[in-house]
Design an enzyme around this catalytic site. Structure first.
Site, PDB file in Angstrom:
ATOM      1  CD  GLU A 103      29.380   9.266 -32.573  1.00  0.00           C
ATOM      2  OE1 GLU A 103      28.719  10.057 -33.218  1.00  0.00           O
ATOM      3  OE2 GLU A 103      30.143   9.763 -31.591  1.00  0.00           O
ATOM      4  CG  HIS A 106      26.893   8.334 -27.657  1.00  0.00           C
ATOM      5  ND1 HIS A 106      25.676   8.182 -26.844  1.00  0.00           N
ATOM      6  CD2 HIS A 106      26.080   9.233 -28.599  1.00  0.00           C
ATOM      7  CE1 HIS A 106      24.995   8.924 -27.174  1.00  0.00           C
ATOM      8  NE2 HIS A 106      24.763   9.686 -28.770  1.00  0.00           N
ATOM      9  CG  HIS A 173      20.751  13.946 -31.068  1.00  0.00           C
ATOM     10  ND1 HIS A 173      20.256  13.345 -30.938  1.00  0.00           N
ATOM     11  CD2 HIS A 173      21.870  13.590 -30.268  1.00  0.00           C
ATOM     12  CE1 HIS A 173      20.244  12.241 -31.119  1.00  0.00           C
ATOM     13  NE2 HIS A 173      21.945  11.947 -30.268  1.00  0.00           N
ATOM     14  CG  HIS A 281      22.427  27.633 -18.998  1.00  0.00           C
ATOM     15  ND1 HIS A 281      21.967  26.621 -18.956  1.00  0.00           N
ATOM     16  CD2 HIS A 281      24.013  27.647 -18.387  1.00  0.00           C
ATOM     17  CE1 HIS A 281      21.748  25.706 -18.720  1.00  0.00           C
ATOM     18  NE2 HIS A 281      22.599  26.153 -17.825  1.00  0.00           N
ATOM     19  CG  HIS A 339      25.597  20.491 -14.904  1.00  0.00           C
ATOM     20  ND1 HIS A 339      25.129  21.480 -13.255  1.00  0.00           N
ATOM     21  CD2 HIS A 339      25.213  22.190 -15.581  1.00  0.00           C
ATOM     22  CE1 HIS A 339      24.592  22.602 -14.014  1.00  0.00           C
ATOM     23  NE2 HIS A 339      24.939  22.800 -14.631  1.00  0.00           N
TER      24      HIS A 339
END
Length: 380
Positions: A103, A106, A173, A281, A339
């Site tokens: 985290e 990032h 986000h 999706h 992906h």
């Protein structure tokens, strides 16, 4: 959070940004430096999106449950007591040493992107003022808008943590991150000359815009799958749980404002809701694939768009393979990250296609048989 921690975080972001900045400053001439900084910032933003996907897919979004630091410290080492206590209480919970470092890494990369955009804006303003507005390729409005946008993205990053991974916030986000990447791709396209595009290629302006809109909707649906942990709601293909149209709960699945794993009324989210999220999706993916393949086929007919069209076919094929692999191989982390990266690449390619169809130099037929020349920098 105290001022010392904020300064330490800022310095960390600056140190990370010095790596790409050092590559930029080796370029000869201001024009080359500016062009290289734009492309490096776009590449770094793409890396940030990839690492953001890794953060989300490893359940590390709450690895440090406050923002922008970690338990009010600039790195997990200084927060060792809090992390140890959380990990001992819940060894596989949201806060562990590994998740805390993922985290915070990032966040360090995100701060570095902010530093790169500030540098980009400063270079544009400096040259614009020095030339008294004569050098249009350095118009500072777009880089300034980028800074405002990255601040908005940072705010959603904070809300992602403080609102405990609420799905709609996390999905927004993601979409804002990809919008930032698209803006940088557009700015990067302005910096390079392009091959001439014939009238048939210019006719793809609206089809390319529609393709980008369809892709955006599909990415939003994919983000909704990921943020609701619905990737394995269907474990077979082409059927879903043995049915072409499985039992689904669209009402609860697509209620936007609710907590993770819960309905708007506070009950646990039923499995049928996760199935609906996954199935929509998956089904819409075929619409997007067919459209992008058709669009790429049209682009292949024009010399100025051929390279972009070829890459569109390659990446959309990669997306199909990795999407199916996540189902058949039970959602392996590496393939899931790839992906996500493929979706980001498609955004960049469709933005480039949109730019070229609009602003590349005119082909022979459109220019009254005069030789086409490269587009001047900043032709937008």
């Amino acid at each position: 959070m105290n001022a010392t921690t904020l300064i330490e975080l800022g310095l960390t972001g600056l140190l990370v940004a010095l790596i790409p900045l050092s590559l930029v400053w080796r370029a000869q001439g201001f024009d080359n430096k500016y062009r290289k900084l734009v492309w490096v910032t776009m590449f770094f933003t793409f890396d940030l999106i990839m690492f953001g996907a890794f953060t989300r897919l490893t359940d590390s979004g709450l690895g440090c449950p406050d923002w922008p630091g970690c338990y009010n410290h600039s790195n997990p080492l200084l927060a060792h007591a809090h992390i140890n206590a959380a990990q001992e209480a819940m060894p596989t919970g949201p806060v562990t040493w590994g998740k805390a470092w993922i985290e915070m890494t990032h966040r360090y990369f995100a701060m570095a992107v902010g530093v790169l955009i500030i540098a980009l804006m400063a270079m544009a303003w400096r040259r614009w003022i020095k030339s008294k507005g004569a050098e249009r390729q350095y118009r500072p409005w777009f880089p300034t808008a980028l800074l405002g946008f990255v601040c908005l993205q940072g705010a959603f990053g904070a809300w992602t943590v403080t609102m405990k991974l609420q799905p709609v916030i996390v999905t927004l986000h993601l979409l804002l991150g990809l919008t930032l990447l698209a803006m940088l791709a557009w700015l990067a396209a302005r910096q390079n000359p392009h091959l001439p595009v014939a009238p048939s290629g210019r006719a793809l302006v609206w089809p390319a815009t529609i393709g980008l809109a369809l892709l955006t909707l599909q990415i939003a649906l994919g983000g909704w799958v990921s943020t609701n942990y619905a990737a394995l709601a269907c474990t077979d293909f082409p059927l879903c749980n043995g049915k072409l149209v499985p039992d689904m709960d669209f009402e609860h699945g697509f209620t936007l404002w609710r907590h993770l794993g819960m309905t708007a009324d506070g009950d646990f989210l039923p499995f049928q809701a996760l199935t609906a999220i996954h199935w929509v999706h998956r089904s819409f993916a075929f619409v997007v694939i067919l459209y992008v393949v058709w669009l790429a086929h049209k682009a292949l007919r024009d010399e100025g768009l051929r390279k972009t069209g070829r890459w569109l076919l390659i990446i959309v094929g990669l997306q199909l393979v990795t999407g199916l692999a996540t189902i058949y191989l039970s959602w392996p982390l590496a393939i899931a990250v790839v992906h996500n990266g493929g979706a980001a690449l498609l955004v960049m390619l469709l933005v480039m296609l949109n730019y070229k169809a609009r602003y590349a130099p005119a082909g022979i037929a459109e220019a009254d048989s005069q030789p086409a020349v490269a587009a001047p920098l900043g032709s937008v």
